[in-house]
Design a protein around this motif. Structure first.
Motif, mmCIF file in Angstrom:
data_model
loop_
_atom_site.group_PDB
_atom_site.id
_atom_site.type_symbol
_atom_site.label_atom_id
_atom_site.label_comp_id
_atom_site.label_asym_id
_atom_site.label_seq_id
_atom_site.Cartn_x
_atom_site.Cartn_y
_atom_site.Cartn_z
ATOM 1 N N ALA A 48 -10.464 -52.046 1.351
ATOM 2 C CA ALA A 48 -10.004 -52.871 2.476
ATOM 3 C C ALA A 48 -10.621 -54.269 2.377
ATOM 4 N N LEU A 49 -11.895 -54.296 1.988
ATOM 5 C CA LEU A 49 -12.619 -55.568 1.875
ATOM 6 C C LEU A 49 -12.003 -56.437 0.783
ATOM 7 N N TYR A 50 -11.652 -55.803 -0.350
ATOM 8 C CA TYR A 50 -11.076 -56.564 -1.464
ATOM 9 C C TYR A 50 -9.582 -56.294 -1.569
ATOM 10 N N ARG A 51 -8.937 -56.204 -0.426
ATOM 11 C CA ARG A 51 -7.517 -55.889 -0.375
ATOM 12 C C ARG A 51 -6.709 -56.840 -1.252
ATOM 13 N N GLY A 52 -5.811 -56.248 -2.055
ATOM 14 C CA GLY A 52 -4.918 -57.075 -2.861
ATOM 15 C C GLY A 52 -5.521 -57.532 -4.181
ATOM 16 N N THR A 53 -6.822 -57.278 -4.373
ATOM 17 C CA THR A 53 -7.427 -57.710 -5.638
ATOM 18 C C THR A 53 -7.254 -56.615 -6.696
ATOM 19 N N ARG A 54 -7.734 -56.901 -7.912
ATOM 20 C CA ARG A 54 -7.604 -55.924 -8.994
ATOM 21 C C ARG A 54 -8.419 -54.670 -8.680
ATOM 22 N N LEU A 55 -9.607 -54.859 -8.092
ATOM 23 C CA LEU A 55 -10.463 -53.726 -7.751
ATOM 24 C C LEU A 55 -9.724 -52.755 -6.825
ATOM 25 N N ASP A 56 -9.082 -53.308 -5.800
ATOM 26 C CA ASP A 56 -8.319 -52.507 -4.844
ATOM 27 C C ASP A 56 -7.260 -51.699 -5.585
ATOM 28 N N ARG A 57 -6.560 -52.365 -6.520
ATOM 29 C CA ARG A 57 -5.481 -51.677 -7.230
ATOM 30 C C ARG A 57 -6.011 -50.569 -8.133
ATOM 31 N N VAL A 58 -7.155 -50.862 -8.778
ATOM 32 C CA VAL A 58 -7.746 -49.849 -9.665
ATOM 33 C C VAL A 58 -8.130 -48.607 -8.850
ATOM 34 N N ILE A 59 -8.801 -48.821 -7.710
ATOM 35 C CA ILE A 59 -9.203 -47.702 -6.862
ATOM 36 C C ILE A 59 -7.970 -46.919 -6.420
ATOM 37 N N SER A 60 -6.951 -47.663 -6.054
ATOM 38 C CA SER A 60 -5.724 -47.048 -5.550
ATOM 39 C C SER A 60 -5.067 -46.186 -6.630
ATOM 40 N N VAL A 61 -4.936 -46.744 -7.826
ATOM 41 C CA VAL A 61 -4.255 -46.017 -8.909
ATOM 42 C C VAL A 61 -5.045 -44.774 -9.305
ATOM 43 N N LEU A 62 -6.367 -44.924 -9.442
ATOM 44 C CA LEU A 62 -7.186 -43.780 -9.852
ATOM 45 C C LEU A 62 -7.122 -42.658 -8.822
ATOM 46 N N ILE A 74 -15.892 -56.136 8.214
ATOM 47 C CA ILE A 74 -15.368 -54.812 7.871
ATOM 48 C C ILE A 74 -16.251 -53.712 8.454
ATOM 49 N N VAL A 75 -17.564 -53.832 8.252
ATOM 50 C CA VAL A 75 -18.450 -52.737 8.622
ATOM 51 C C VAL A 75 -18.717 -52.717 10.125
ATOM 52 N N HIS A 82 -17.292 -54.812 12.716
ATOM 53 C CA HIS A 82 -16.220 -55.029 13.693
ATOM 54 C C HIS A 82 -15.009 -54.152 13.466
ATOM 55 N N ALA A 83 -14.703 -53.797 12.219
ATOM 56 C CA ALA A 83 -13.461 -53.049 11.983
ATOM 57 C C ALA A 83 -13.679 -51.546 11.928
ATOM 58 N N PHE A 84 -14.701 -51.089 11.156
ATOM 59 C CA PHE A 84 -14.799 -49.650 10.920
ATOM 60 C C PHE A 84 -15.012 -48.851 12.200
ATOM 61 N N VAL A 85 -15.865 -49.341 13.124
ATOM 62 C CA VAL A 85 -16.098 -48.588 14.370
ATOM 63 C C VAL A 85 -14.801 -48.319 15.118
ATOM 64 N N ASN A 86 -13.856 -49.233 14.984
ATOM 65 C CA ASN A 86 -12.598 -49.047 15.704
ATOM 66 C C ASN A 86 -11.589 -48.245 14.894
ATOM 67 N N ALA A 87 -11.962 -47.869 13.665
ATOM 68 C CA ALA A 87 -11.063 -47.087 12.823
ATOM 69 C C ALA A 87 -11.533 -45.642 12.719
ATOM 70 N N VAL A 88 -12.615 -45.305 13.433
ATOM 71 C CA VAL A 88 -13.209 -43.978 13.280
ATOM 72 C C VAL A 88 -12.229 -42.869 13.678
#
Lengths: 317, 573
Positions: free
Chosen positions: A123-137, A229-230, A232-238
């Motif tokens: 989520a933090l690196y959304r749209g980057t190569r890292l995000d895509r690698v994690i997603s594909v794996l 992310i940690v 402000h966002a995650f607490v509301n995504a629990v």
């Protein structure tokens, strides 16, 4: 006050669901072709012998009577004896269940934190190569069937490299270290199975929260991406994350039959499958009940966690 | 003013160009902001006001990119700062107050912890930080300032949240505060209090401010200078008095005239026959009463305006009349017949004769249907017209709402907000109704667009003799459209009658409060209105049988008690 009432309501709902599950299990077992008497005596048995055994096992009683009797005995902890081996069910169940829970807990201890961290990172690196690698794996890992992943791990790490044993059977005489060493491969297989769901749900829930105006406000207050992310966002995504974690944990307990078979691991799922083929209905019923209770219990926990993380319910006006 | 001009500008915006994709948002805007000065930015939606305000903090919304020009804070380009320094700039040197405080506070944390966040990053210790925040709460007139910060956002009212957000912006003693429509989402009486609190606080702090609004009257009350923006370009800039009294550009004149030159709807004494009679109506949500003994009538061919603040029950009234919420008591008579309480119990012809237009046209239109399908549906549904006939009628209706027949093939996403609302009007008209309920139909639109919708509704009424219930919190439009006015408060009708009777002395005290709270561009209006206003809670002579939020009543007391204080000192200084 609102909170306790809400939680009491959820608890009551869980109990009703559990009761409904007992009815379903009983009906499902009723629908199995043949019965224990036929299965025990085999094809060559005389009809008289089968009939005698039926009477002995109370198989001729009306279904309602048998259901009520079974429910009453289970409720007081009297699980009875296995129809096929004639040994008490309770101690066997205890061993099998603790084996399954041990495997599930090990897998969960790896999968849950890893999934949440990977979800936050993508989520933090959304749209980057890292995000895509994690997603594909992670997608690849759930796209392969579990027996395939299991056998690949076996071939590579047990047969070729010889790091881990091929058979994962454990017994109480082993030390914890040896037990853990033996279940590394099945646990890894399970991690591959559940990781992606939790990871993707965490990512989606956090990204969903990121579209809120209070996230832009946090940026305008000078918060760093990580703080946003940690903190402000995650607490509301629990809420949604807790739900998918609960479902994944339930799957670790319930859905592991194939993994247990591949690694010949003496767990509950394997036992249940054996008992279905042997028409050992008492074992089938109690295993089904435990699986149902696990699902209900974990979902109840997720509900309660979501409620506890909702500030509007925790701090009413 | 003299000292201001002698100083160096604290913020310089030079030929700023911003694009969203290939769509230009700002087409080269320049201005200077001096220490202690309040610059008002005014314009309609799409003018680029918010983009400009956010650019002052070096922030671009997703999809937007700065393609030219620069924003200099004390001579330093805010877009080229390294992240750490940008973090210290935002939230400490330049702060931001958003339109919706309710959405801009994180629901998971207390107000004080969120206000303290930028201060803590600056390395402050918790004792002095807490003291600073409490002092600000006190100065902004928030109730129980010592414990107010321990509350969560959902536990306080909208007006209080907006003030808490102002406290968050002022706490680090910033050089510049950007206010982005801070009072737009508030009720008119609350807006007055918050506006006064903001004006007082920025004056005391000596911060410079950018004050963004679509409401020229609001901006004129708070700004030293005003800049008018349109389509991403500056139209006109000048000191507040210059711009209000002698506007140079035609567009500025039109904006000014929206609130001035409304020709009231013609008085209709001839109409006596009531198309809808509401007698002793009450309604509740669960055990919470929301309507209490409401008696009203809509005369055939005329408009009844129902005005009131949020929680007054005016939208519930519409829901009861349309059958979406069953009445708990009382009677409804429509076109001479008693109305059944629920939607399901009403026959098709009754449904046809009463139509509804909603506040947000974007969500009221199915995005997958063409305009022709949307308007044609009532024609085939109620009248069973054949396709060719439907197409002919749709073309007629499009002409009625001043759109060409080619619009029939377009989708809602291809239309502007005003055009979408026109389509909603055509859909209501297609059923050939006796009564149309208009629920805040102009509230989501820009003033000039809203003016066009009002004119259209009036013309259609004259041509077709349809009656309207016009529900609104926007008192400015009421004069233009209403024949009769009903003022609602906490579920009751506190004042009602012919428009001229309601709007001329002797006033009902609550009606007077509402209308004197409506901002004007007159110099000194804000201070006068605050000094003159009656005590809103003293108006509760009758028991508030239908206070929608019991908790809100306390909150309101807190507001007002606080608001008195800054006024008193503000008037002195």
């Amino acid at each position: 006050m609102v909170l306790t009432r809400l939680i009491a309501k959820r608890l009551f709902g869980a109990l009703v669901t559990l009761w409904f599950v007992t009815v379903l299990i009983f009906l499902a077992v009723e629908c199995l072709p043949g019965d224990a008497a036929e299965a025990l005596l085999g094809k060559d048995a005389t009809p008289v012998a089968v009939e005698n055994l039926r009477a002995e096992l109370h198989l001729n009683d009306p279904p309602v009577e048998r259901y009520v009797g079974w429910l009453g005995r289970v409720a007081v902890g009297d699980l009875g004896k296995s129809l096929t081996t004639n040994r008490p069910i309770a101690p066997m169940l205890a061993t099998r269940l603790s084996n399954t829970l041990f495997l599930a807990a090990t897998a969960a201890a790896i999968a849950v934190p890893l999934a949440i961290i990977l979800g936050l990172v993508s989520a933090l690196y959304r749209g980057t190569r890292l995000d895509r690698v994690i997603s594909v794996l992670s997608l690849a890992s759930i796209s392969f069937p579990e027996f395939f992943v299991g056998y690949i791990l076996l071939v590579v790490f047990a047969l070729n490299l010889g790091w881990f044993p091929v058979l994962s059977g454990i017994n109480p005489d082993m030390g914890l270290g040896e037990q853990l060493h033996r279940i590394v491969l099945p646990a890894l297989t399970l991690v591959c199975l559940v990781l992606a769901y939790m990871m993707r749900m965490t990512r989606a829930a956090v990204i969903n929260v990121l579209s809120n105006p209070y996230i832009e406000m946090a940026e305008l207050k000078g918060c760093s991406r990580r703080e946003i992310i940690v903190r402000h966002a995650f607490v509301n995504a629990v809420g949604p994350v807790a739900n998918v974690v609960a479902l994944s944990l339930a799957y670790l307990v319930v859905g592991v039959v194939v993994v247990e078979v591949v690694f010949t691991y003496p767990g509950l799922g394997q036992w249940m499958v054996d008992s279905v083929s042997k028409q050992d209905i008492l074992v089938v019923q109690i295993c089904g009940l435990i699986f149902g209770a696990t699902y209900i219990g974990l979902n109840l926990t997720a509900d309660i966690v979501a409620v506890l993380f909702n500030p509007k319910l925790r701090h009413p006006r | 003013m003299e000292t201001i001009n002698a100083a160096q500008p604290i913020l310089q915006v030079r030929d700023l160009r911003v694009q969203a994709g290939s769509q230009p948002i700002l087409k080269g805007v320049s201005f200077d902001l001096y220490p202690g000065e309040v610059l008002g930015l005014i314009g309609e939606s799409g003018a680029g006001k918010s983009t400009l305000g956010l650019a002052a903090l070096g922030h671009m919304r997703g999809g937007c990119a700065c393609v030219g020009g620069e924003v200099l804070f004390r001579g330093q380009d805010v877009f080229s700062l390294p992240p750490r320094q940008a973090g210290m700039l935002r939230g400490r040197r330049i702060t931001y107050v958003a339109q919706s405080a309710a959405a801009s506070f994180n629901p998971a944390y207390t107000l004080e912890s969120q206000i303290a966040e930028p201060l803590r990053r600056g390395g402050g210790s918790s004792g002095p930080i807490a003291r600073t925040i409490r002092n600000l709460f006190r100065r902004l007139g928030l109730p129980q300032p010592d414990i107010f910060g321990a509350r969560y956002p959902h536990q306080v009212s909208g007006g209080q949240l907006q003030r808490a957000m102002t406290a968050m912006a002022l706490a680090p003693e910033p050089d510049i505060v950007v206010f982005d429509e801070p009072t737009t989402a508030l009720d008119v009486t609350t807006q007055l209090e918050v506006l006064a609190a903001i004006k007082q606080a920025i004056r005391e702090e000596g911060s410079a401010a950018l004050y963004i609004s679509h409401d020229l009257a609001v901006v004129s009350q708070i700004s030293d200078r005003i800049m008018v923006l349109r389509h991403g370009q500056m139209v006109e800039e000048g000191t507040t008095r210059e711009l209000i009294d002698t506007p140079k550009q035609d567009y500025t004149r039109r904006l000014l005239n929206v609130s001035h030159a409304v020709v009231p709807a013609e008085v209709r004494e001839d109409a006596r026959d009531e198309v809808l009679s509401i007698r002793g109506l009450s309604a509740r949500y669960g055990s919470v009463p929301v309507l209490d003994d409401v008696t009203l009538g809509v005369r055939r061919g005329t408009t009844l305006a129902v005005v009131g603040e949020s929680g007054s029950g005016k939208s519930t009234l519409a829901k009861v009349v349309t059958g979406l919420v069953p009445a708990a008591g009382g009677t409804l008579t429509f076109a001479g017949k008693a109305l059944r309480p629920t939607l399901k119990a009403r026959d098709k012809d009754t449904l046809r004769r009463m139509q509804m237009i909603f506040q947000i046209p974007d969500t009221a239109l199915n995005p997958r249907q063409t305009v022709g399908e949307i308007i044609g549906r009532p024609l085939s549904f109620y009248f069973g017209l054949p396709r060719a006939e439907v197409e002919r009628r749709v073309a007629d209706l499009l002409r009625d709402i001043e759109l060409g027949p080619e619009f029939a093939r377009r989708y809602p996403s291809e239309l502007s907000g005003g055009q979408k609302q026109r389509v909603c009007i055509a859909r209501a008209l297609a059923a050939d109704p006796d009564l149309i309920i208009c629920d805040e139909v102009t509230s989501a639109l820009d003033p000039l667009v809203a003016e066009g919708i009002i004119k259209l509704l009036r013309r259609l009424q004259e041509e077709k003799g349809v009656s309207y219930i016009f529900i609104t919190h926007d008192l400015g439009t009421v004069k233009a459209i209403a024949h009769d006015i009903a003022v609602m408060r906490r579920g009751r009708v506190v004042d009602c009658g012919a428009r001229d009777a309601v709007l001329s002395p002797p006033f009902h005290p609550y009606t007077e409060l509402l209308f004197t709270s409506l901002p004007t561009t007159r110099e000194g209006w804000l201070e006068e209105a605050l000094a003159k206003r009656p005590d809103p809670d003293a108006l509760d002579g009758t028991a508030p049988g239908a206070s929608q939020e019991a908790g809100q009543a306390n909150a309101r007391t807190g507001h007002r008690r606080g608001a008195d204080r800054p006024v008193a000192s503000g008037m002195g200084g």
